[in-house]
Scaffold this motif. Structure first.
Motif, PDB file in Angstrom:
ATOM      1  N   TYR A 157      -3.105   3.614   0.759  1.00 43.65           N
ATOM      2  CA  TYR A 157      -3.760   3.691  -0.543  1.00 43.65           C
ATOM      3  C   TYR A 157      -3.510   2.410  -1.323  1.00 43.65           C
ATOM      4  O   TYR A 157      -2.358   2.071  -1.619  1.00 43.65           O
ATOM      5  CB  TYR A 157      -3.219   4.877  -1.351  1.00 43.65           C
ATOM      6  CG  TYR A 157      -3.546   6.241  -0.768  1.00 43.65           C
ATOM      7  CD1 TYR A 157      -4.738   6.890  -1.090  1.00 43.65           C
ATOM      8  CD2 TYR A 157      -2.647   6.889   0.089  1.00 43.65           C
ATOM      9  CE1 TYR A 157      -5.034   8.155  -0.583  1.00 43.65           C
ATOM     10  CE2 TYR A 157      -2.933   8.152   0.611  1.00 43.65           C
ATOM     11  CZ  TYR A 157      -4.128   8.776   0.262  1.00 43.65           C
ATOM     12  OH  TYR A 157      -4.416  10.020   0.774  1.00 43.65           O
ATOM     13  N   ARG A 158      -4.567   1.695  -1.651  1.00 43.13           N
ATOM     14  CA  ARG A 158      -4.453   0.465  -2.449  1.00 43.13           C
ATOM     15  C   ARG A 158      -4.897   0.764  -3.876  1.00 43.13           C
ATOM     16  O   ARG A 158      -6.025   1.189  -4.101  1.00 43.13           O
ATOM     17  CB  ARG A 158      -5.326  -0.648  -1.843  1.00 43.13           C
ATOM     18  CG  ARG A 158      -5.133  -2.018  -2.493  1.00 43.13           C
ATOM     19  CD  ARG A 158      -3.713  -2.528  -2.230  1.00 43.13           C
ATOM     20  NE  ARG A 158      -3.467  -3.842  -2.769  1.00 43.13           N
ATOM     21  CZ  ARG A 158      -3.547  -4.973  -2.064  1.00 43.13           C
ATOM     22  NH1 ARG A 158      -3.916  -4.942  -0.798  1.00 43.13           N
ATOM     23  NH2 ARG A 158      -3.254  -6.134  -2.610  1.00 43.13           N
ATOM     24  N   GLN A 159      -4.011   0.532  -4.825  1.00 42.00           N
ATOM     25  CA  GLN A 159      -4.283   0.900  -6.217  1.00 42.00           C
ATOM     26  C   GLN A 159      -5.184  -0.113  -6.904  1.00 42.00           C
ATOM     27  O   GLN A 159      -5.064  -1.325  -6.700  1.00 42.00           O
ATOM     28  CB  GLN A 159      -2.972   1.025  -6.999  1.00 42.00           C
ATOM     29  CG  GLN A 159      -3.153   1.570  -8.415  1.00 42.00           C
ATOM     30  CD  GLN A 159      -1.820   1.891  -9.086  1.00 42.00           C
ATOM     31  OE1 GLN A 159      -0.782   1.955  -8.433  1.00 42.00           O
ATOM     32  NE2 GLN A 159      -1.853   2.103 -10.387  1.00 42.00           N
ATOM     33  N   LEU A 160      -6.097   0.407  -7.723  1.00 41.07           N
ATOM     34  CA  LEU A 160      -6.910  -0.464  -8.574  1.00 41.07           C
ATOM     35  C   LEU A 160      -6.036  -1.021  -9.692  1.00 41.07           C
ATOM     36  O   LEU A 160      -5.160  -0.312 -10.197  1.00 41.07           O
ATOM     37  CB  LEU A 160      -8.057   0.325  -9.216  1.00 41.07           C
ATOM     38  CG  LEU A 160      -9.339   0.537  -8.425  1.00 41.07           C
ATOM     39  CD1 LEU A 160     -10.308   1.378  -9.249  1.00 41.07           C
ATOM     40  CD2 LEU A 160      -9.995  -0.781  -8.057  1.00 41.07           C
ATOM     41  N   TRP A 212       0.853  -1.187   0.000  1.00 42.16           N
ATOM     42  CA  TRP A 212       0.000   0.000   0.000  1.00 42.16           C
ATOM     43  C   TRP A 212       0.893   1.242   0.000  1.00 42.16           C
ATOM     44  O   TRP A 212       1.929   1.269   0.655  1.00 42.16           O
ATOM     45  CB  TRP A 212      -0.875   0.053   1.255  1.00 42.16           C
ATOM     46  CG  TRP A 212      -1.820  -1.101   1.448  1.00 42.16           C
ATOM     47  CD1 TRP A 212      -1.485  -2.402   1.720  1.00 42.16           C
ATOM     48  CD2 TRP A 212      -3.245  -1.062   1.418  1.00 42.16           C
ATOM     49  NE1 TRP A 212      -2.617  -3.166   1.862  1.00 42.16           N
ATOM     50  CE2 TRP A 212      -3.720  -2.366   1.682  1.00 42.16           C
ATOM     51  CE3 TRP A 212      -4.185  -0.048   1.205  1.00 42.16           C
ATOM     52  CZ2 TRP A 212      -5.064  -2.691   1.730  1.00 42.16           C
ATOM     53  CZ3 TRP A 212      -5.524  -0.363   1.259  1.00 42.16           C
ATOM     54  CH2 TRP A 212      -5.965  -1.670   1.513  1.00 42.16           C
ATOM     55  N   ARG A 213       0.469   2.283  -0.708  1.00 46.58           N
ATOM     56  CA  ARG A 213       1.146   3.580  -0.592  1.00 46.58           C
ATOM     57  C   ARG A 213       0.640   4.254   0.677  1.00 46.58           C
ATOM     58  O   ARG A 213      -0.559   4.241   0.945  1.00 46.58           O
ATOM     59  CB  ARG A 213       0.839   4.460  -1.814  1.00 46.58           C
ATOM     60  CG  ARG A 213       1.411   5.871  -1.712  1.00 46.58           C
ATOM     61  CD  ARG A 213       1.348   6.586  -3.060  1.00 46.58           C
ATOM     62  NE  ARG A 213       0.000   6.883  -3.492  1.00 46.58           N
ATOM     63  CZ  ARG A 213      -0.700   7.973  -3.157  1.00 46.58           C
ATOM     64  NH1 ARG A 213      -0.168   8.865  -2.314  1.00 46.58           N
ATOM     65  NH2 ARG A 213      -1.911   8.178  -3.636  1.00 46.58           N
ATOM     66  N   ALA A 214       1.538   4.815   1.462  1.00 43.46           N
ATOM     67  CA  ALA A 214       1.146   5.355   2.766  1.00 43.46           C
ATOM     68  C   ALA A 214       1.307   6.869   2.821  1.00 43.46           C
ATOM     69  O   ALA A 214       2.186   7.445   2.165  1.00 43.46           O
ATOM     70  CB  ALA A 214       1.982   4.711   3.869  1.00 43.46           C
ATOM     71  N   GLU A 215       0.445   7.485   3.611  1.00 42.61           N
ATOM     72  CA  GLU A 215       0.520   8.927   3.851  1.00 42.61           C
ATOM     73  C   GLU A 215       0.075   9.206   5.289  1.00 42.61           C
ATOM     74  O   GLU A 215      -0.913   8.646   5.766  1.00 42.61           O
ATOM     75  CB  GLU A 215      -0.407   9.684   2.889  1.00 42.61           C
ATOM     76  CG  GLU A 215      -0.376  11.194   3.070  1.00 42.61           C
ATOM     77  CD  GLU A 215      -1.481  11.918   2.302  1.00 42.61           C
ATOM     78  OE1 GLU A 215      -1.307  13.128   2.050  1.00 42.61           O
ATOM     79  OE2 GLU A 215      -2.496  11.286   1.982  1.00 42.61           O
ATOM     80  N   SER A 216       0.818  10.045   5.987  1.00 43.02           N
ATOM     81  CA  SER A 216       0.379  10.549   7.287  1.00 43.02           C
ATOM     82  C   SER A 216      -0.329  11.875   7.062  1.00 43.02           C
ATOM     83  O   SER A 216       0.201  12.766   6.388  1.00 43.02           O
ATOM     84  CB  SER A 216       1.579  10.761   8.218  1.00 43.02           C
ATOM     85  OG  SER A 216       2.146   9.528   8.608  1.00 43.02           O
ATOM     86  N   ILE A 217      -1.546  11.997   7.602  1.00 41.20           N
ATOM     87  CA  ILE A 217      -2.291  13.248   7.460  1.00 41.20           C
ATOM     88  C   ILE A 217      -2.640  13.801   8.840  1.00 41.20           C
ATOM     89  O   ILE A 217      -2.730  13.055   9.821  1.00 41.20           O
ATOM     90  CB  ILE A 217      -3.581  13.079   6.623  1.00 41.20           C
ATOM     91  CG1 ILE A 217      -4.559  12.111   7.296  1.00 41.20           C
ATOM     92  CG2 ILE A 217      -3.250  12.636   5.206  1.00 41.20           C
ATOM     93  CD1 ILE A 217      -5.942  12.067   6.616  1.00 41.20           C
ATOM     94  N   GLY A 218      -2.815  15.115   8.885  1.00 41.13           N
ATOM     95  CA  GLY A 218      -3.171  15.767  10.136  1.00 41.13           C
ATOM     96  C   GLY A 218      -4.341  16.712   9.964  1.00 41.13           C
ATOM     97  O   GLY A 218      -4.524  17.298   8.890  1.00 41.13           O
TER      98      GLY A 218
END
Length: 376
Positions: free
Chosen positions: A63-66, A42-48
Motif C-alpha cells: 500500500y503506497r500512501q497518497l 510501502w505498508r504491506a499485507e498478506s491476503i488469502g
C-alpha cells in the motif's frame, strides 16, 4: 451437483503466506511475504483467498500512501497468485478489490503472471537486422496464448485498465522478459541452443582462468562497488548497499537457497558479480555488474553459465533473465542488452502487463494526473 462455496478474501499471516508459496511450483519472488521487507516505504499485507476453510490463493499487497491523505494505491507486483485459468476471474478479483478498499485503497494495481505472446531468439535477431522493424510487436510472434487473450478480455470486461508502456521499461515491472526453458534439457542442450559467440566466450573465460563462485553476505560490499561502477558506465541510478543487504536477509530467512550472490574473478580481480533468486522451479537473474577493465576475459558469460547450471541442478524449469525493452532498433542503446540475452538462445515473452482498477474515481484520477506529470 453441489456448487462450491464462494471465494472470500481476508488477511493471512506471513507464515501462512510463505507456506502457500512454498507448496507451489512457481510464483514470483515479488509475491513472497519476505519481499515486503525490501519495500519498507510501502505498508504491506498478506491476503488469502478462501474457499470454505481451504486457502486457494495468496498475494502480497503493498500500500503506497497518497501525500497528506490516508488513502492508498494497493499494488500486487507480478500477482496475485491465483488460478488465472479460471473462466470467472470476477470471483477472485471482486472480493480482493472489496478487501483492499476496506483497507483504505482508492485504486488497485495488479500484474497477472500470464503470458500473451512469445518470440524465438532467431526471430528477434532477424528483427534487429531488419531496418524496417523497430519494435518487438512488429514481428509476428511464434505463439499467441489463448489463455493470455482470455485474461485480457476478462480484465477489460471487469473495468480494469491496462497501464501503457512507452518504449522503455514500465514504471512497475517489465512487460517483456527473456527466458530460457530448462525443463527436460541437459546442459549440452542448453549450451547448443546458445549462439556461437556465447559458446566461444564461455570457452574463452575458462581458458583465461576465470573462476566463478558463490559469495556470502559479506561479499555484498564487493558486488555493490562493482555495481556502482557499472551504473556510472551505463548511466543508470544505482541502489544503495543496504537495499541488497535487506533483500538478502529477507529472502534467505524464508528459504536459504532463495537468494544467491555470484562472483567471477580473474587473477584475483572481481570482473563480474550477479544476484540470482529462485522460487520453486523458476530462477531469475536479478542484478548484474561487470568491470570495464578485463572485459575480454568474458566474466559475464562465465557467471551466467554457472548460474544456469546451478539453476538446472536445483530443478529449475525456467531461467529468467528479466526485462527487455520492446525496441529492436539497432541504434537504440537498449539493444546491446537484448543482444546479450538473445545470445543465450532463449525466447522473449510478453506478459499481459499491469492493470489498474479505480475504487475511488476522483482520487484515482488525481493520482493518475500526478503520476503523468512526474513522468513527463
Amino acid at each position: 451437483m453441489t456448487t462450491p462455496p464462494a471465494l472470500t478474501v481476508r488477511t493471512i499471516t506471513t507464515a501462512e503466506h510463505a507456506d502457500f508459496i512454498a507448496a507451489r511450483s512457481n510464483a514470483s519472488f515479488l509475491q513472497t511475504p519476505g519481499w515486503a521487507q525490501v519495500k519498507p516505504e510501502w505498508r504491506a499485507e498478506s491476503i488469502g483467498w478462501f474457499r470454505g476453510h481451504e486457502l486457494a490463493g495468496a498475494a502480497l499487497v503493498l500500500y503506497r500512501q497518497l501525500p497528506k491523505l490516508k488513502r492508498f494505491l494497493a499494488y500486487l507486483p507480478e500477482g496475485p497468485v491465483i488460478d488465472w485459468t479460471d473462466d470467472d476471474l470476477s470471483s477472485w478479483l471482486t472480493p480482493m478489490a472489496a478487501h483492499v478498499k476496506g483497507q483504505g485503497a482508492f485504486g488497485v494495481r495488479i500484474g497477472p503472471p500470464v503470458v500473451t505472446r512469445r518470440w524465438s531468439a532467431d526471430q528477434i535477431k532477424a528483427g534487429i537486422a531488419d531496418d524496417t522493424t523497430s519494435r518487438l510487436g512488429d514481428v509476428p510472434p511464434l505463439e499467441r496464448s489463448q489463455a493470455g487473450a482470455a485474461v485480457v478480455a476478462q480484465l477489460h470486461e471487469l473495468g480494469w485498465r491496462p497501464q501503457s508502456v512507452d518504449g522503455g521499461f514500465a514504471a512497475g515491472q517489465p512487460q517483456h522478459n527473456f527466458v530460457i526453458a530448462l525443463a527436460d534439457k541437459s546442459q549440452d542442450d542448453v549450451l547448443k541452443g546458445m549462439n556461437q559467440q556465447w559458446r566461444r566466450n564461455i570457452k574463452k573465460a575458462a581458458k583465461e582462468g576465470v573462476e566463478v563462485e558463490q559469495g556470502s553476505r559479506a561479499d555484498l560490499k564487493a558486488f555493490h562497488d562493482l555495481y556502482v561502477h557499472t551504473a556510472e558506465r551505463d548511466h543508470f541510478t544505482p541502489r544503495g548497499l543496504s537495499y541488497f543487504e535487506t533483500m538478502h536477509d529477507a529472502l534467505t530467512a524464508e528459504d536459504p537457497d532463495r537468494f544467491t550472490l555470484w562472483l567471477a574473478r580473474h587473477e584475483g580481480d572481481l570482473v563480474a558479480s550477479t544476484i540470482a533468486i529462485r522460487v520453486g522451479t523458476h530462477a531469475w537473474y536479478s542484478y548484474g555488474a561487470s568491470s570495464t577493465e578485463k572485459r575480454d576475459v568474458r566474466g559475464s558469460n562465465a557467471i551466467q553459465w554457472a548460474m544456469i547450471r546451478d539453476a538446472m541442478a536445483h530443478g529449475a524449469e525456467v531461467y529468467d533473465l528479466r526485462g527487455i525493452t520492446e525496441t529492436l532498433d539497432a541504434d537504440d542503446p537498449h539493444v546491446g542488452l537484448i543482444q546479450f540475452k538473445v545470445g543465450t538462445g532463449g525466447e522473449a515473452i510478453e506478459y499481459v502487463g499491469e492493470w489498474d482498477l479505480a475504487l475511488n474515481k476522483p482520487l484515482y484520477k488525481a493520482f493518475d494526473l500526478y503520476m503523468k506529470r512526474r513522468s513527463s
